[in-house]
Design a protein around this motif. Structure first.
Motif, PDB file in Angstrom:
ATOM      1  N   TRP A  85       9.119   5.017  -3.083  1.00  0.00           N
ATOM      2  CA  TRP A  85       7.773   4.695  -2.609  1.00  0.00           C
ATOM      3  C   TRP A  85       6.734   5.566  -3.307  1.00  0.00           C
ATOM      4  O   TRP A  85       5.621   5.105  -3.572  1.00  0.00           O
ATOM      5  CB  TRP A  85       7.672   4.846  -1.101  1.00  0.00           C
ATOM      6  CG  TRP A  85       8.369   3.770  -0.331  1.00  0.00           C
ATOM      7  CD1 TRP A  85       8.695   2.512  -0.766  1.00  0.00           C
ATOM      8  CD2 TRP A  85       8.829   3.856   1.009  1.00  0.00           C
ATOM      9  NE1 TRP A  85       9.323   1.814   0.231  1.00  0.00           N
ATOM     10  CE2 TRP A  85       9.420   2.617   1.331  1.00  0.00           C
ATOM     11  CE3 TRP A  85       8.815   4.853   1.974  1.00  0.00           C
ATOM     12  CZ2 TRP A  85       9.969   2.358   2.577  1.00  0.00           C
ATOM     13  CZ3 TRP A  85       9.367   4.592   3.210  1.00  0.00           C
ATOM     14  CH2 TRP A  85       9.935   3.358   3.505  1.00  0.00           C
ATOM     15  N   MET A 100       3.495  -0.612  -3.099  1.00  0.00           N
ATOM     16  CA  MET A 100       2.982   0.170  -1.983  1.00  0.00           C
ATOM     17  C   MET A 100       1.939   1.151  -2.501  1.00  0.00           C
ATOM     18  O   MET A 100       2.177   1.851  -3.491  1.00  0.00           O
ATOM     19  CB  MET A 100       4.089   0.934  -1.275  1.00  0.00           C
ATOM     20  CG  MET A 100       3.597   1.538   0.020  1.00  0.00           C
ATOM     21  SD  MET A 100       4.876   2.332   0.970  1.00  0.00           S
ATOM     22  CE  MET A 100       5.075   3.815   0.031  1.00  0.00           C
ATOM     23  N   ASP A 102      -1.792   3.627  -1.093  1.00  0.00           N
ATOM     24  CA  ASP A 102      -2.473   4.157   0.087  1.00  0.00           C
ATOM     25  C   ASP A 102      -3.626   3.214   0.448  1.00  0.00           C
ATOM     26  O   ASP A 102      -3.809   2.159  -0.184  1.00  0.00           O
ATOM     27  CB  ASP A 102      -2.928   5.599  -0.136  1.00  0.00           C
ATOM     28  CG  ASP A 102      -4.031   5.751  -1.166  1.00  0.00           C
ATOM     29  OD1 ASP A 102      -4.607   4.730  -1.618  1.00  0.00           O
ATOM     30  OD2 ASP A 102      -4.333   6.898  -1.528  1.00  0.00           O
ATOM     31  N   LYS A 115       5.967  10.130   5.765  1.00  0.00           N
ATOM     32  CA  LYS A 115       5.430   9.597   7.022  1.00  0.00           C
ATOM     33  C   LYS A 115       5.814   8.128   7.192  1.00  0.00           C
ATOM     34  O   LYS A 115       6.184   7.693   8.278  1.00  0.00           O
ATOM     35  CB  LYS A 115       3.904   9.753   7.060  1.00  0.00           C
ATOM     36  CG  LYS A 115       3.452  11.162   7.351  1.00  0.00           C
ATOM     37  CD  LYS A 115       1.954  11.379   7.233  1.00  0.00           C
ATOM     38  CE  LYS A 115       1.088  10.331   7.835  1.00  0.00           C
ATOM     39  NZ  LYS A 115      -0.353  10.635   7.717  1.00  0.00           N
ATOM     40  N   ARG A 116       5.763   7.359   6.108  1.00  0.00           N
ATOM     41  CA  ARG A 116       6.137   5.947   6.181  1.00  0.00           C
ATOM     42  C   ARG A 116       7.629   5.809   6.475  1.00  0.00           C
ATOM     43  O   ARG A 116       8.036   4.936   7.225  1.00  0.00           O
ATOM     44  CB  ARG A 116       5.787   5.200   4.901  1.00  0.00           C
ATOM     45  CG  ARG A 116       6.033   3.688   5.047  1.00  0.00           C
ATOM     46  CD  ARG A 116       5.648   2.938   3.791  1.00  0.00           C
ATOM     47  NE  ARG A 116       5.549   1.513   4.033  1.00  0.00           N
ATOM     48  CZ  ARG A 116       6.508   0.637   3.746  1.00  0.00           C
ATOM     49  NH1 ARG A 116       7.652   1.032   3.236  1.00  0.00           N
ATOM     50  NH2 ARG A 116       6.322  -0.648   3.984  1.00  0.00           N
ATOM     51  N   TYR A 117       8.449   6.669   5.874  1.00  0.00           N
ATOM     52  CA  TYR A 117       9.881   6.612   6.136  1.00  0.00           C
ATOM     53  C   TYR A 117      10.166   6.833   7.615  1.00  0.00           C
ATOM     54  O   TYR A 117      10.931   6.080   8.228  1.00  0.00           O
ATOM     55  CB  TYR A 117      10.639   7.643   5.285  1.00  0.00           C
ATOM     56  CG  TYR A 117      12.108   7.684   5.601  1.00  0.00           C
ATOM     57  CD1 TYR A 117      12.924   6.596   5.314  1.00  0.00           C
ATOM     58  CD2 TYR A 117      12.683   8.786   6.210  1.00  0.00           C
ATOM     59  CE1 TYR A 117      14.273   6.607   5.622  1.00  0.00           C
ATOM     60  CE2 TYR A 117      14.025   8.810   6.516  1.00  0.00           C
ATOM     61  CZ  TYR A 117      14.820   7.724   6.227  1.00  0.00           C
ATOM     62  OH  TYR A 117      16.150   7.737   6.541  1.00  0.00           O
ATOM     63  N   SER A 120       8.919   3.871   9.585  1.00  0.00           N
ATOM     64  CA  SER A 120       9.676   2.631   9.358  1.00  0.00           C
ATOM     65  C   SER A 120      10.895   2.512  10.260  1.00  0.00           C
ATOM     66  O   SER A 120      11.443   1.421  10.421  1.00  0.00           O
ATOM     67  CB  SER A 120      10.094   2.514   7.891  1.00  0.00           C
ATOM     68  OG  SER A 120      11.078   3.475   7.575  1.00  0.00           O
ATOM     69  N   HIS A 166       3.933   0.061  10.895  1.00  0.00           N
ATOM     70  CA  HIS A 166       4.377   1.369  10.397  1.00  0.00           C
ATOM     71  C   HIS A 166       3.580   1.763   9.153  1.00  0.00           C
ATOM     72  O   HIS A 166       3.385   2.946   8.896  1.00  0.00           O
ATOM     73  CB  HIS A 166       5.888   1.404  10.146  1.00  0.00           C
ATOM     74  CG  HIS A 166       6.376   0.469   9.106  1.00  0.00           C
ATOM     75  ND1 HIS A 166       6.625  -0.858   9.354  1.00  0.00           N
ATOM     76  CD2 HIS A 166       6.661   0.667   7.804  1.00  0.00           C
ATOM     77  CE1 HIS A 166       7.046  -1.434   8.250  1.00  0.00           C
ATOM     78  NE2 HIS A 166       7.077  -0.529   7.293  1.00  0.00           N
ATOM     79  N   ASP A 167       3.088   0.780   8.390  1.00  0.00           N
ATOM     80  CA  ASP A 167       2.196   1.087   7.272  1.00  0.00           C
ATOM     81  C   ASP A 167       0.865   1.620   7.787  1.00  0.00           C
ATOM     82  O   ASP A 167       0.307   2.567   7.236  1.00  0.00           O
ATOM     83  CB  ASP A 167       1.971  -0.148   6.395  1.00  0.00           C
ATOM     84  CG  ASP A 167       3.140  -0.429   5.484  1.00  0.00           C
ATOM     85  OD1 ASP A 167       3.533   0.483   4.739  1.00  0.00           O
ATOM     86  OD2 ASP A 167       3.664  -1.557   5.521  1.00  0.00           O
ATOM     87  N   ALA A 170       1.282   5.197   8.812  1.00  0.00           N
ATOM     88  CA  ALA A 170       1.481   6.110   7.692  1.00  0.00           C
ATOM     89  C   ALA A 170       0.301   6.148   6.731  1.00  0.00           C
ATOM     90  O   ALA A 170       0.233   7.008   5.854  1.00  0.00           O
ATOM     91  CB  ALA A 170       2.739   5.719   6.924  1.00  0.00           C
ATOM     92  N   THR A 172      -0.417   3.652   4.623  1.00  0.00           N
ATOM     93  CA  THR A 172      -0.021   2.941   3.409  1.00  0.00           C
ATOM     94  C   THR A 172      -0.280   1.456   3.582  1.00  0.00           C
ATOM     95  O   THR A 172      -0.595   0.989   4.681  1.00  0.00           O
ATOM     96  CB  THR A 172       1.481   3.163   3.110  1.00  0.00           C
ATOM     97  OG1 THR A 172       2.260   2.687   4.224  1.00  0.00           O
ATOM     98  CG2 THR A 172       1.767   4.631   2.862  1.00  0.00           C
TER      99      THR A 172
END
Length: 178
Positions: A85, A100, A102, A115-117, A120, A166-167, A170, A172
């Motif tokens: 990512w 992906m 920001d 943070k996205r991980y 997710s 979740h994006d 985070a 993203t």
């Protein structure tokens, strides 16, 4: 490649890919990760056998070994996703031409990818948490998980930019790759 109908050819198109394309990418990602997880599991089982003499089939007898496998799996997935990512795309995202970025369309930092991980895992933690105390069968857990995945995916329809939640958490966003 220039964009038709935009004020400038350098303007970044932040339009998200369709939900069906994102979910196809999600399924393909799972297929690709199957090999990664089998390989890391094999390494873990060999190391655990060498160190403890306990065969993989006896892991349920020793919960620490089972927890170790879960921790290694979490770590391997984290390294894969955060690294990919940060570069902008996983292998599946390249295939489905999804990128992906920001919120401003820039490259994602390692911190943001981390943070996205973590965010997710909202794809899987709720059904896992609900199934544990209910002692559900494998089929029931599968149905519960698939139902939650469908709900989570459809919730993107309620996001202003049609991003997964979740994006949004985070910072993203998924866009169509150039």
């Amino acid at each position: 490649m220039t964009q038709i109908g935009t004020a400038t050819s350098s303007a970044l198109d932040l339009t998200p890919p369709s939900l069906s394309r994102r979910m196809a990418c999600w399924l393909y990602e799972g297929m690709l990760l199957f090999g990664v997880m089998v390989s890391s599991g094999l390494v873990y089982f060999i190391a655990a056998y060498w160190l403890t003499g306990i065969a993989p089939g006896d892991m349920n007898i020793h919960p620490l070994l089972k927890s170790g496998l879960q921790a290694i799996s979490f770590l391997v997935l984290g390294v894969y996703f955060i690294w990919m990512w940060h570069r902008g795309q996983t292998l599946a995202m390249k295939t489905w031409r999804i990128e992906m970025v920001d919120a401003q369309g820039q490259k994602v930092s390692h911190k943001m990818a981390f943070k996205r991980y973590l965010a997710s895992w909202l794809w899987f933690v709720p059904p896992m948490a609900a199934s544990a105390p209910l002692h559900l069968s494998v089929i029931e857990v599968t149905i519960l998980t698939l139902g939650w995945v469908a709900i989570w995916a459809l919730l993107s329809r309620f996001h202003p930019q049609r991003q997964f939640w979740h994006d949004a958490l985070a910072g993203t966003r998924l866009i169509s790759a150039r």
